[in-house]
Design a protein around this motif. Structure first.
Motif: not given
Length: 264
Positions: A12-13, A16-20, A44-45, A187
């Motif tokens: 998460q750190e 850069n994208a919004n990921v789950n 998405e993500g 990324n």
């Protein structure tokens, strides 16, 4: 070296994208699991990661060897708003993302074997498989992008059926961070994904492409032919020149280099 565990916090750190993120010790297949999440509505993500797989998927119905503490096996949920005919571009774009991560983070010199495999020092270190589900209008409901990275060679080596082609990105005495590698791949992918059909992405792929200028045998309509690899076109199809000087554009098939047959 000590094998660093994949960490959701570390990823998460760095991503850069919004990921789950969902991390599992072992799955049958990250692609299969990601499909379930996608069908349950995950946007998405969605990033499904397994430390090992018992039924990892490869192209053409093949399996992908996925032992524990040796690699990273993950799938991304995508919901692309692009024409159906462009869905096939996701796989080669992912190949560029992986290759660039290997260069920047691992300081290696990867080559892309059209269309979806990454080779380092002549051995396959990454496989990519995209699977799509379409709605009644013919548009993609979701795409599952599955990527398997071979980071270390398994103890005892690779199984007999793949030992001559499979390799690993690192040796045991090299230090590396799986979290850093995975974050770089994700990324890079989302950066290139935004420019799926750009000339720049095509050029990034072609400059890393294996086989250009090589004479290969290929099978088309169950007939074996011989031709020289020229490169790829804007649809990421391989361009071949036959003995008559004619150009052939192939989207898939089997090719033989010397005595070795490989799927493309």
């Amino acid at each position: 070296m000590k094998y660093e565990k994949i960490s959701a916090e570390a990823l998460q750190e760095q991503i850069n994208a919004n990921v789950n993120i969902r991390i599992f010790e072992c799955l049958d297949s990250t692609n299969t699991s990601a499909k379930h999440y996608a069908e349950d509505g995950m946007p998405e993500g969605g990033l499904i990661i397994a430390l090992s797989q018992t039924g990892g998927k490869g192209r053409m119905g093949r399996s992908f060897y996925s032992p524990e503490n040796c690699g990273i096996y993950f799938s991304l949920i995508l919901r692309p708003k692009i024409p159906p005919e462009d869905i096939s571009l996701i796989t080669p774009v992912a190949a560029v993302a992986v290759a660039k991560a290997f260069e920047d983070i691992a300081k290696k010199s990867p080559k892309i074997k059209w269309v979806n495999d990454i080779f380092v020092n002549g051995k396959k270190v990454c496989g990519i498989l995209s699977e799509a589900a379409f709605n009644v209008d013919g548009r993609a409901e979701y795409v599952i992008l599955g990527i398997g990275l071979n980071l270390l060679e398994p103890k005892g080596g690779y199984p007999e059926d793949i030992k001559n082609i499979a390799g690993s990105l690192f040796s045991e005495n090299e230090d590396f961070s799986p979290n850093e590698i995975l974050a770089a791949v994700v990324n890079n992918f989302f950066e290139f994904y935004k420019a799926l059909k750009s000339k720049a992405v095509l050029e990034e792929y072609q400059k890393r492409m294996m086989l250009i200028g090589e004479r290969i045998n290929y099978t088309q309509n169950k007939i074996e032919n011989s031709a020289t690899v020229q490169g790829i076109d804007q649809k990421f199809r391989i361009i071949l020149k036959n003995e008559n000087g004619d150009l052939i554009h192939l989207s898939s098939g089997e090719v033989t280099i010397g005595s070795k047959r490989i799927t493309v």
